[in-house]
Design an enzyme around this catalytic site. Structure first.
Site, PDB file in Angstrom:
ATOM      1  N   TYR A  51       0.942  -1.291  -0.137  1.00 29.27           N
ATOM      2  CA  TYR A  51       0.104  -0.179  -0.031  1.00 29.27           C
ATOM      3  C   TYR A  51       0.940   1.285  -0.046  1.00 29.27           C
ATOM      4  CZ  TYR A  51      -3.592   3.418   1.710  1.00 29.27           C
ATOM      5  OH  TYR A  51      -4.274   4.439   1.782  1.00 29.27           O
ATOM      6  N   ASP A  85       9.488   2.838  -0.525  1.00 27.71           N
ATOM      7  CA  ASP A  85       8.361   3.522   0.187  1.00 27.71           C
ATOM      8  C   ASP A  85       8.557   3.190   1.582  1.00 27.71           C
ATOM      9  OD1 ASP A  85       6.201   4.346   1.711  1.00 27.71           O
ATOM     10  OD2 ASP A  85       4.748   3.585   0.320  1.00 27.71           O
ATOM     11  N   LYS A 105       5.198   9.707   8.499  1.00 26.47           N
ATOM     12  CA  LYS A 105       4.851   9.434   9.958  1.00 26.47           C
ATOM     13  C   LYS A 105       6.047   9.861  10.797  1.00 26.47           C
ATOM     14  CE  LYS A 105       2.372   5.207   8.411  1.00 26.47           C
ATOM     15  NZ  LYS A 105       1.293   5.493   8.795  1.00 26.47           N
TER      16      LYS A 105
END
Length: 429
Positions: A145, A237, A265
């Site tokens: 994802y 990623d 994050k």
């Protein structure tokens, strides 16, 4: 039975004014057959809901809270930063300081651009890769994802996997046809898929959105070799793994330098943030240097940058943090495995450094199709049992649990005991 009446009534009200009652699908707790808790406050390793229940938190805001909730150093930095203003709309020194910290930590990042989310980072990185190569297609992997931009919502993980919707309505066929989906951990699927119009390959170097699935060493090395040979941009990623697995992320652990890397994050210490970077010749394509346009009024927000800098500095100054996190994970993994054995069960645990998942399947989990064999109904029962024992784990089988430094030895021991109780309950049914 735990009282969650106020959470339930809040959820019922929220559903009238927010789609599904939540601002991100996995928060709905639908895949674990219950309703969400609504948080009142958090501190250390714990969060507290509006009904006054206290939970040991293994979500850690999906990874960034390495030092737990409300860390004193980070809180103090936030208060200090907010006294200087919340947003400027013009450059600030903290943006430059953050960029320097990232480029120092990641050799692949000779230049970096701040954005506001992981989705924005991956979306922008792909645009830059297309602009740099002049090619249209990208390759992604089943179960990985990378946010909810159109070209990446093809056989995604996380919420889309949970809800069995590997693509989304509203994604035009024109986007789908330029996204090639390969099999994670299978280098032959890459070899078979590559053609002359592939601009980039984007990958979670450690999959964390179909549960934790680590790549084989050979797969990663061959992926880097092939993309170099074919002049394809390799994008890591590291929105989840960056600065969590090590100070140099998965790139450092695997000793593989991608062409571009995406962050999120942790570099905001928990505030909304993202970044993407890469080699200077690639990042030189980004406006105002080059012709690939990307902008954001709140990019490099001084609050997020200040807290992010404090977080990264604490990690840099205390490298044993990573050892501490992994030791906690090792102890929990060992305890869970002993419980599974004592109860004559055959479930699988995947752990990579301080990321871990318990899969309710008898099959070793190395590929996307292995993940799909996990019994989500059993996970739902397990989740609810753990919640009743005041432990909050991800409300979806296909997510990782995260550790933080605020967790004590007693917290780990209690979690192992609660795990036994939950598994025993499942085994008895």
């Amino acid at each position: 039975m735990m009282n969650r009446e106020l959470s339930l009534s809040t959820f019922e009200h929220a559903k009238k004014i927010i789609p599904g009652g939540v601002n991100s699908p996995v928060r709905a707790f639908g895949s674990v057959d219950t309703f969400p808790i609504f948080v009142q406050k958090a501190n250390g390793a714990y969060i507290y809901d509006v009904d006054g229940n206290k939970y040991l938190d293994y979500i850690s805001s999906w990874g960034p809270l390495i030092f737990g909730h409300n860390d004193e150093d980070i809180k103090s930095e936030f208060i200090k930063a907010i006294e200087n203003g919340i947003t400027y709309g013009v450059p600030s020194y903290v943006e430059v300081e953050m960029a320097q910290m990232i480029t120092d930590a990641y050799p692949a990042c000779e230049m970096v651009r701040m954005v506001n989310s992981g989705t924005e980072a991956t979306m922008s990185a792909i645009r830059v890769a297309r602009g740099y190569t002049g090619k249209k297609k990208i390759i992604k992997f089943e179960g990985c994802y990378h946010g909810h931009s159109d070209s990446l919502l093809v056989k995604s993980g996380s919420g889309t996997l949970t809800f069995n919707t590997p693509t989304s309505l509203g994604v035009p066929d024109e986007f789908i046809k330029n996204t090639v989906v390969c099999r994670y951990n299978d280098i032959n699927s890459i070899i078979d898929a590559i053609d002359d119009d592939i601009a980039a390959v984007i990958i979670e170097p450690v999959a964390g959105n179909m549960g934790v699935v680590a790549p084989s060493e050979n797969f990663m090395k061959e992926l880097r070799k092939i993309t170099r040979q074919k002049n394809i941009i390799l994008i890591f990623d590291e929105v989840i793994t960056g600065f969590r697995l090590s100070y140099g992320g998965a790139s450092q652990i695997f000793n593989i330098e991608p062409d571009m890397v995406c962050f999120g994050k942790i570099i905001g210490g928990g505030l909304p943030v993202g970044a993407y970077g890469g080699h200077k010749d690639i990042m030189g394509m980004v406006s105002p240097l080059g012709k690939v346009y990307q902008a954001g009024t709140l990019s490099g927000n001084p609050l997020a940058m200040s807290i992010g800098i404090k977080t990264l500095q604490k990690l840099k100054d205390n490298p044993k943090v990573y050892e501490d996190l992994e030791q906690k994970a090792i102890k929990l993994e060992k305890g869970f495995k002993e419980n599974i054995k004592r109860l004559n069960l055959d479930f699988k645990i995947n752990r990579f450094h301080s990321m871990m998942s318990l899969f309710f399947t008898q099959k070793e989990v190395n590929y996307y199709e292995d993940v799909q064999t996990s019994d989500v109904k059993l996970y739902a029962k397990y989740f609810k049992s753990m919640l009743e024992q005041n432990i909050l784990i991800p409300p979806a089988q296909f997510e990782a649990i995260f550790f933080n430094t605020a967790m004590s030895e007693e917290d780990i021991k209690y979690t192992i005991k609660a795990n036994y109780n939950a598994l025993e309950m499942i085994n008895a049914q």
